[in-house]
Design a protein around this motif. Sequence first.
Motif, mmCIF file in Angstrom:
data_model
loop_
_atom_site.group_PDB
_atom_site.id
_atom_site.type_symbol
_atom_site.label_atom_id
_atom_site.label_comp_id
_atom_site.label_asym_id
_atom_site.label_seq_id
_atom_site.Cartn_x
_atom_site.Cartn_y
_atom_site.Cartn_z
ATOM 1 N N MET A 18 51.218 70.668 23.697
ATOM 2 C CA MET A 18 49.812 70.416 22.962
ATOM 3 C C MET A 18 50.220 69.285 22.074
ATOM 4 N N PHE A 28 47.353 63.060 25.420
ATOM 5 C CA PHE A 28 45.913 63.166 25.027
ATOM 6 C C PHE A 28 45.237 61.764 24.462
ATOM 7 N N PRO A 31 41.345 66.268 26.463
ATOM 8 C CA PRO A 31 41.244 66.923 27.454
ATOM 9 C C PRO A 31 39.884 67.947 27.350
ATOM 10 N N LEU A 79 38.859 70.100 24.033
ATOM 11 C CA LEU A 79 40.102 70.236 23.106
ATOM 12 C C LEU A 79 39.915 70.913 21.794
ATOM 13 N N TYR A 119 48.559 73.100 27.311
ATOM 14 C CA TYR A 119 48.434 72.100 28.241
ATOM 15 C C TYR A 119 49.475 71.675 29.351
ATOM 16 N N ALA A 120 49.161 71.384 30.648
ATOM 17 C CA ALA A 120 48.061 71.217 31.418
ATOM 18 C C ALA A 120 48.001 72.317 32.302
ATOM 19 N N CYS A 121 46.630 72.715 32.488
ATOM 20 C CA CYS A 121 46.521 73.877 33.244
ATOM 21 C C CYS A 121 47.187 74.050 34.747
ATOM 22 N N HIS A 171 43.757 77.033 27.710
ATOM 23 C CA HIS A 171 44.605 76.356 28.343
ATOM 24 C C HIS A 171 43.652 75.093 28.821
ATOM 25 N N THR A 172 43.998 74.177 28.952
ATOM 26 C CA THR A 172 43.154 72.886 29.171
ATOM 27 C C THR A 172 43.901 72.035 30.054
ATOM 28 N N THR A 173 43.151 70.981 30.445
ATOM 29 C CA THR A 173 43.883 69.638 31.227
ATOM 30 C C THR A 173 42.422 68.622 31.312
ATOM 31 N N ARG A 215 40.725 74.739 35.384
ATOM 32 C CA ARG A 215 40.867 75.774 34.696
ATOM 33 C C ARG A 215 40.477 77.310 35.213
#
Length: 179
Positions: free
Chosen positions: A10, A15, A19, A22, A107-109, A134-136, A148
């Motif tokens: 993160m 970023f 993403p 967020l 991050y990242a999924c 979790h994110t992307t 995701r």
Amino acid sequence: MKTALLVIDMQQGLFSTPPFELAQVIERINQLTTAARAAGQPVIWIMHEKPESPLAYQSPGWQLQPGLLREPSDREVRKTTPDSFLRTELQALLDAEQVKQLVICGYACEFCVDTTVRQAAARGYPVSLVADAHTTHDKPHATAAAIRAHENATLPNISSFGPRIQALNSADIHFNTAS
């Protein structure tokens, strides 16, 4: 049973554009880290680095996203690949803390989160993937939301490692008090 919370990548340098969700992901991670600490469970920040890049160790881009709540008792693991275990101190840290299961977010999924979840299960850890933390970024082939959702649906269907992988929303993650 000791449970570690792994927060993956993160970092500001990843970023340049925000993403997916967020602000919500940061809020959920803060809730998780607060709950883990209150229960006496380890919080481990996984930090990706690459020399001579925005992710150079200790550079501004290497730092955590603003708004994330980090405490002096938290641990840190530096990595250079999508696998948080490969050529890192993570396994030794988990062994020293006598961790038996993992909660994973960040991050990242489809890259570092996916790889670390799979590697954790392969090493014998039951894993709770935090489905909404979790994110992307959007990709040409799929939106971040779809990526995701794919990870949340796919990873729990892997049973060949042995330990269970489950995808749970942050509100459904509970840390037992460490004994």
